[in-house]
Design an enzyme around this catalytic site. Structure first.
Site, mmCIF file in Angstrom:
data_model
loop_
_atom_site.group_PDB
_atom_site.id
_atom_site.type_symbol
_atom_site.label_atom_id
_atom_site.label_comp_id
_atom_site.label_asym_id
_atom_site.label_seq_id
_atom_site.Cartn_x
_atom_site.Cartn_y
_atom_site.Cartn_z
ATOM 1 N N PHE A 1 6.096 -27.731 22.483
ATOM 2 C CA PHE A 1 6.845 -26.752 23.347
ATOM 3 C C PHE A 1 8.318 -26.556 22.924
ATOM 4 O O PHE A 1 8.994 -25.732 23.329
ATOM 5 C CB PHE A 1 6.855 -27.403 24.646
ATOM 6 N N LYS A 2 8.621 -27.679 21.993
ATOM 7 C CA LYS A 2 10.070 -27.706 21.635
ATOM 8 C C LYS A 2 10.377 -26.133 20.795
ATOM 9 O O LYS A 2 11.513 -25.603 20.862
ATOM 10 C CB LYS A 2 10.370 -28.826 20.648
ATOM 11 N N ASP A 3 9.344 -25.632 20.103
ATOM 12 C CA ASP A 3 9.622 -24.295 19.501
ATOM 13 C C ASP A 3 9.974 -23.329 20.299
ATOM 14 O O ASP A 3 10.417 -22.373 19.757
ATOM 15 C CB ASP A 3 8.340 -24.138 18.691
#
Length: 486
Positions: free
Chosen positions: A123-125
């Site tokens: 999810f950090k992307d």
């Protein structure tokens, strides 16, 4: 839109100024002086937008100093089906964050929001790809350079490095706890050979890495001289980019603004769920925000008792959901600022106690630091905890009942979500990563390997480049200086 520190630093900062800086000069975190509000008419108008179009509408409320045409170009460059190509759950990649209804019976609806379609499968992307493009834009305007100094417990590091690799004027110095990430996470970071990427494996836990980032950021002279910035969620732009997918999840799961939804969020550093808190403060109809922790249950303890008690390194568990192996939640300060009605002096005092005695107590019990815990319900927060046996069982049940494989952190989220789901209010669980990143536990749970997206088949076999260092701030400063030439 102006920004102020949670600890009281003057409020004459705009979005571009705080974008490159990270921590405020007084050690606090930046927040807008007031949250912009979203009307029902705006929500109606946003329902048919692409993800990039929605991101533009949300972000322009915060980045008011960036010309609209420039901001639109940045988000349209970021949120494309080509960048978020790892489509899953049977949905089209163009949706960027597709939803899948896992269960809809007896008035209870459980939904999974896919956030791991980006280049590093986490999810950090969703925020980091935008941050890379914002950095490049801002640095080009100033003809400047930036040395990013960050810490990761697993996914932030690879997302930052993939977003910043090859970016003009940017170097990345990323700390991670030595031998405490999964083999896949480690390989994603350490296999990068780009000359602007520097990986440092720290002998300690994530909190030791995070403490060094804050120590360097608080040395204002060094920070200025070495042009230090950060991509951790202490960076406001990182958090506000994550606000967007709460709006997308809500708008995709509902047909009318009269409806509410709840979100369950696996959380260790409080950044991901802090974005949900901000969306709720903006007027998004969120009922509950459920914090799901692993064995490192600092946040669950607070939302049950009002006591915030940071664990020492020796008390921080190394778990099978390692990205949440965190015992000092950086973004928690932003929520406490709102809980205390913007009383920056009290925030400074309380987080001073975190550094000196390891925590504070807002339970209202005799000898506590206050009684604000009674106001937590106003912000919709609830919490729960999941341990290794729970996540193995949840991975098995989700595979059996719904035919999909989830990662360990998402399993923590689903386990806790099922304890808090209510009739008539859809519960959206935010996916953390693809299961391939935690294959050791998938094999333990299901007796087989997790499916790997194309291009990641043999990543652990690639040559790795990294330095092993102790948790020594002065040695770290010397290392950064030696590799920047500044």
């Amino acid at each position: 839109m102006q920004y102020a520190s949670t600890r009281g630093h003057a409020a004459a900062q705009n979005f571009s100024e705080i974008l490159l800086g990270g921590l405020a000069p007084d050690g606090g975190l930046y927040l807008p002086t007031s949250y912009p509000q979203v009307s029902g008419a705006e929500l109606d108008a946003w329902r048919g937008l692409s993800y990039a179009g929605l991101a533009f509408e949300v972000l322009k409320k915060f980045a008011t100093d960036i010309p609209a045409e420039d901001l639109r170009a940045i988000v349209e460059k970021t949120y494309t089906a080509d960048v978020y190509r790892n489509a899953r759950l049977g949905e089209d990649a163009a949706q960027i964050t597709p939803l899948r209804v896992l269960e809809d019976k007896d008035g209870r609806k459980l939904i999974l929001q896919a956030l791991s379609n980006g280049p590093t499968l986490a999810f950090k992307d969703m925020a980091m790809q935008l941050l890379g493009n914002l950095f490049e834009y801002a640095l080009a305007k100033k003809q400047a350079e930036l040395n990013i100094f960050g810490a990761t417990s697993g996914d932030t590091g690879s997302a930052a490095e993939y977003a910043m690799r090859g970016k003009k004027g940017i170097r990345v110095f990323m700390l991670s706890p030595h031998k405490k990430m999964s083999a896949f996470q480690t390989a994603q970071m350490f296999s990068l050979q780009d000359p602007n990427i520097f990986n440092i494996a720290v002998e300690g836990v994530f909190d030791d890495c995070q403490d060094m980032v804050k120590a360097v950021s608080n040395d204002l002279a060094y920070k200025e001289r070495q042009k230090i910035g950060t991509v951790n969620s202490i960076n406001w732009a990182r958090v506000v980019a994550q606000v967007v997918y709460y709006f997308r999840g809500y708008l995709s799961a509902t047909t009318s603004n009269a409806q509410k939804v709840s979100f369950t969020v696996p959380s260790g550093n409080f950044g991901n769920i802090c974005a949900g808190h901000i969306a709720r403060m903006m007027g998004l109809p969120i009922d509950k925000l459920v914090v799901a922790t692993n064995e490192n249950d600092v946040l669950d303890e607070f939302f049950r008792t009002g006591v915030y008690r940071v664990r020492k390194s020796a008390e921080t568990w190394h778990t099978t959901s390692p990205s949440m192996d965190i015992s000092k939640a950086s973004n928690f300060e932003r929520f406490i600022y709102d809980l205390l009605d913007g009383d920056a002096a009290r925030v400074k005092a309380l987080f001073g106690k975190v550094e000196t005695v390891g925590g504070f107590d807002l339970s209202g019990q005799p000898g506590s630091d206050g009684d604000e815990f009674k106001k937590v319900a106003r912000f919709g927060f609830q919490s729960g905890k999941s341990v290794h046996a729970d996540r193995l069982n949840t991975i098995r049940q989700v595979e059996k009942n719904y035919g999909i494989t989830i990662d360990t952190h998402t399993a923590d989220g689903i386990k806790v979500a099922l304890e808090h789901i209510e009739t008539g209010v859809p519960m959206i669980v935010l996916e953390t990563a693809l299961p391939a990143k935690f294959n050791e536990t998938i094999r333990e749970a299901l007796g087989r390997d997790a499916e790997r997206p194309a291009g990641f088949e043999n990543i652990e076999a690639l040559p790795q480049r990294f330095e092993v260092m102790t948790a020594d701030v002065e040695k770290m400063k010397a290392y950064i200086a030696a590799n920047t030439g500044l």
